[in-house]
Design an enzyme around this catalytic site. Structure first.
Site: not given
Ligand code: DON
Length: 627
Positions: A437, A455, A484, A509, A532-533
């Site tokens: 991302t 992303t 996700d 997200s 960074g998730g």
């Protein structure tokens, strides 16, 4: 035509970095004039090489405009668009196309994004998130024996590929906020893809470490030598297939991507995955641009500011504001702080590092926020919010009741709260790993501001590339955004999960593009965001607290050590916290781990006397440019 602004400025920018002795730079190509003459007047810059790892960045002051992105070539493309009189959205498009090429592990035309644009009077929020194809259902990731695929197998597969949303969303945003011709914005990326660019240390490292990418024939031929070693740092990487695809989209518009040879090639690659083919079809692509991309940003007052972010399918803004709201209640209850409506000045920093007491409260607030996220948040077009409004999760009375659950010791794990009646009872989604991302922050000379997080989900997405049917070497990466979603559709009690897979739905997200305004005057204050998730939520919260509550500049706030909690053990950025802080947290019952927390924050703030100050994360390759 040579660009009269570019060379003196950009060399002095890069030169300033070099002179500071803080970032290793090596010129690896002379400046050249592009062969495609356009209104942008793009010139290929001297290409800096920035070492990977933690590299101090100086922060950048500008007076008229600024652009912050995760790679110097991408930042530079945005800079040249702004110099040519482009808007923040114009610059964002040029930056994004270059990122597709030079930071291919993180974002690109095979993925999706959230974009917010402030035009001086209102925010327009555009949702270019990928959707699940028509052939997907809640059992997408369930194997014949009833168990879900291991995450790594779900990720590297055709199953995980969502319908890419980026280009369709950008075309709509450009129609509303662009000034320069669409086609011109593709010139930097096309030029660099044709001429080649210097492979960066970070890309080289990630290519080396990836265990799945070498199995994709296009990726293997593009990035690796015959012994399957990645091309070295500084290698001139050309991508003719991507250049051809971008040229088609530049000349014909995004219909060229969503119909015809490109869409058909995407279908063939997804359905042709050797082990785990997906159902995505060209008809799914054809349907994507027909949607409404507009969303209502959620704007939340906090102390002296109004913080605006993305609604679901993003969980980011809701979680950040829950944490900040709970922290305020805790400070007020301790009789220290200014409380939710008062001025900044809360305690928290000791010797430039968040204190053990502040971290204790933050980590507990994080657990409470992540518990709500796991139960309630899914695509708002499919899932009813509690009490019919996502804002019920931010209600001050609700947050006060959540803050009462925080004691002097760690609560271990938190349970979701009850902000109001739900029309459906949802189960609790377990945490899943999320790792590709990028964040773009831009302010232009007319006072427009963009915050865009973009992303392909994990590094190199689904590990499937498409050459767009061109038959040329290279191409673009297809996302694995559908991981996700929850891999399992129901919890142990059989309750459906808010974030289960459904055809046409967007996966939840954590992306948290944020715009900050003065609460009283409404004036624009800052744009910020990060990759960074799930940790994006913590990175952005940290940067906001740093800039707004602790009065740090954007660079100092970004530099602060990172800390995360997803409603379990806490992770602190390795080597950045004193032992005393770690011991004090452990003494209060926290399970503390240390690890790399590689945020990629980019932010630009308005300076009190006018002009801007931008910061880029020392943990990645980003830079800020402006004038
Ligand atoms: O939308 C999301 O939340 C994830 N796909 C973001 C993944 C990510 O940030 C990976 N970063 N390093």
């Amino acid at each position: 035509m040579p660009n009269p602004f570019f060379l003196p400025f950009s060399l002095s920018r890069f030169g300033a970095l070099f002179a500071a002795g803080t970032v290793a730079l090596a010129a690896c190509a002379p400046a050249e004039t592009a062969d495609r003459s356009t209104g942008v007047g793009y010139e290929v810059p001297v290409q800096p090489e920035i070492a990977t790892g933690y590299q101090e960045k100086p922060g950048w002051t500008t007076s008229e405009f600024a652009v912050a992105a995760a790679n110097p070539l991408a930042t530079d493309a945005g800079y040249q668009v702004l110099v040519a009189g482009g808007t923040a959205v114009d610059a964002a498009i040029a930056v994004q196309m270059v990122l597709t090429l030079v930071e291919p592990q993180s974002s690109g035309i095979g993925g999706g994004a959230f974009l917010m644009n402030w035009d001086g009077s209102e925010i327009a929020a555009y949702d270019g998130r990928e959707v699940a194809p028509a052939g997907a259902d809640e059992n997408l990731f369930i194997r014949a024996d009833g168990s879900p695929y291991p995450f790594s197998e779900a990720r590297a597969s055709g199953l995980s590929v969502g319908v890419p949303g980026l280009l369709a969303m950008l075309e709509v945003a450009h129609a509303a906020h662009g000034r320069l011709p669409w086609a011109d914005l593709f010139t930097p990326a096309i030029t660099l893809a044709e001429q080649g660019f210097s492979l960066s240390p970070r890309l080289n490292l990630i290519l080396e470490e990836d265990t799945d990418l070498r199995r994709d024939p296009i990726a293997r031929a593009l990035y690796y030598d015959e012994d399957l070693n990645p091309h070295p740092v500084g290698y001139n990487l050309r991508n003719p297939a991507l250049a051809a695809v971008l040229r088609q989209v530049a000349d014909e518009g995004v219909q060229a991507f969503y119909h015809g040879a490109i869409a058909e090639d995407i279908e063939a690659r997804v359905q042709g995955h050797p082990e785990r083919p997906g159902t995505l079809r060209a008809s799914d692509l054809a349907a994507y641009p027909e949607q409404d991309f507009g969303r209502d940003a959620i704007c939340t007052p906090w102390r002296d500011w109004t913080l605006c972010g993305f609604p679901p399918p993003s969980s980011g803004h809701l979680a950040v504001m829950q944490m900040l709201g709970i922290l305020d209640h805790l400070e007020a209850a301790a009789g220290e702080g200014p409380g939710p409506d008062a001025r900044a000045g809360a305690p928290g920093l000791e010797d430039g590092i968040p204190s053990a007491e502040w971290l204790h409260r933050y980590l507990e607030a994080a657990k409470l926020a992540f518990a709500d996220r796991a139960r309630f948040v899914g695509d708002g077009l499919f899932v009813d919010p509690p009490a019919r409004s996502w804002e019920s999760l931010l209600d001050p009375d609700y947050l006060a009741s959540r803050a009462e659950l925080v004691g002097s010791r760690s609560m271990g794990t938190a349970r979701a709260g009850n902000p109001g009646a739900l029309s459906t009872a949802f189960g609790l989604q377990p945490t899943q790993p999320e790792a590709g991302t990028s964040h773009i922050s831009i302010v232009d000379a007319d006072g427009n501001a963009v915050s865009m997080t973009t992303t392909i989900e994990s590094g190199f997405g689904a590990r499937i590339m498409s050459d767009g049917g061109t038959g040329l070497p290279g191409g673009f990466h297809l996302n694995n955004e559908l991981t996700d979603f929850s891999l399992t559709p129901r919890d142990a009690d059989g309750l459906p999960l808010a974030n289960r897979v459904e055809a046409g739905k967007r996966p939840r997200s954590s992306m948290t593009p944020t715009l900050v305004f003065d609460r009283e005057t409404g004036a624009f204050v800052a744009t910020v965001g990060s990759p960074g998730g799930a940790a994006i939520i913590h990175y952005v919260a940290k940067a906001l607290v740093g800039m707004l509550a602790w009065d740090l500049n954007a660079q100092e706030a970004i530099n602060l050590p990172n800390f995360t909690n997803s409603n379990g053990p806490s992770t602190l950025e390795a080597g950045r916290f004193p032992d005393a802080v770690i011991e004090a947290l452990r003494a209060r019952g926290h399970e503390i781990r240390e690890g790399d927390l590689t945020s990629g924050l980019q932010g630009i703030q308005v300076l009190p006397g006018g002009g801007f100050f931008g910061g880029a994360d020392p943990r990645r390759e980003g830079v800020v440019m402006g004038r």
